[in-house]
Design a protein around this motif. Sequence first.
Motif, PDB file in Angstrom:
ATOM      1  N   THR A  58       2.123   4.818   1.356  1.00 14.86           N
ATOM      2  CA  THR A  58       2.331   5.278   2.648  1.00 14.86           C
ATOM      3  C   THR A  58       2.330   6.756   2.575  1.00 14.86           C
ATOM      4  O   THR A  58       2.441   7.509   1.628  1.00 14.86           O
ATOM      5  N   ASP A  67      -5.610   5.636  12.450  1.00  8.41           N
ATOM      6  CA  ASP A  67      -7.027   5.699  12.427  1.00  8.41           C
ATOM      7  C   ASP A  67      -7.765   6.039  13.830  1.00  8.41           C
ATOM      8  O   ASP A  67      -8.999   5.621  14.132  1.00  8.41           O
ATOM      9  N   ARG A  76      -1.694   2.481  14.930  1.00  2.17           N
ATOM     10  CA  ARG A  76      -1.163   3.053  13.437  1.00  2.17           C
ATOM     11  C   ARG A  76      -0.765   1.759  12.593  1.00  2.17           C
ATOM     12  O   ARG A  76      -0.326   0.912  13.211  1.00  2.17           O
ATOM     13  N   CYS A 134       0.743  -1.214  -0.157  1.00  6.94           N
ATOM     14  CA  CYS A 134       0.173   0.091  -0.002  1.00  6.94           C
ATOM     15  C   CYS A 134       0.619   1.122  -0.001  1.00  6.94           C
ATOM     16  O   CYS A 134       1.873   1.303   0.457  1.00  6.94           O
ATOM     17  N   ILE A 167       1.251   3.711   6.969  1.00  8.10           N
ATOM     18  CA  ILE A 167      -0.003   3.383   6.083  1.00  8.10           C
ATOM     19  C   ILE A 167      -1.430   4.185   6.310  1.00  8.10           C
ATOM     20  O   ILE A 167      -1.840   4.681   5.505  1.00  8.10           O
ATOM     21  N   TYR A 168      -1.596   4.297   7.720  1.00  8.57           N
ATOM     22  CA  TYR A 168      -2.798   5.137   8.281  1.00  8.57           C
ATOM     23  C   TYR A 168      -2.591   5.168   9.572  1.00  8.57           C
ATOM     24  O   TYR A 168      -1.771   4.810  10.285  1.00  8.57           O
TER      25      TYR A 168
END
Length: 63
Positions: A41, A57, A61, A39, A54-55
């Motif tokens: 980044t 949320d 992490r 994915c 990557i995220y």
Amino acid sequence: MISKKMDEFIEKVDSLCWEYGYQIWPTDKINKRNDDGSCPTFTIHGDGEKVSLIYIDGDGRGK
């Protein structure tokens, strides 16, 4: 147009970046999966360190 809630969230993230002297930038300019299937980044830069994620949320992490 973005929602008021999203706008407030972005403002808070921006304030944290200012407070800590960090910047958030895309790691790669590609907005799809990388050739190796990973994915894309984003990278947070500051105080001589750099971390790619990557995220984020609110529930941990994505490294």
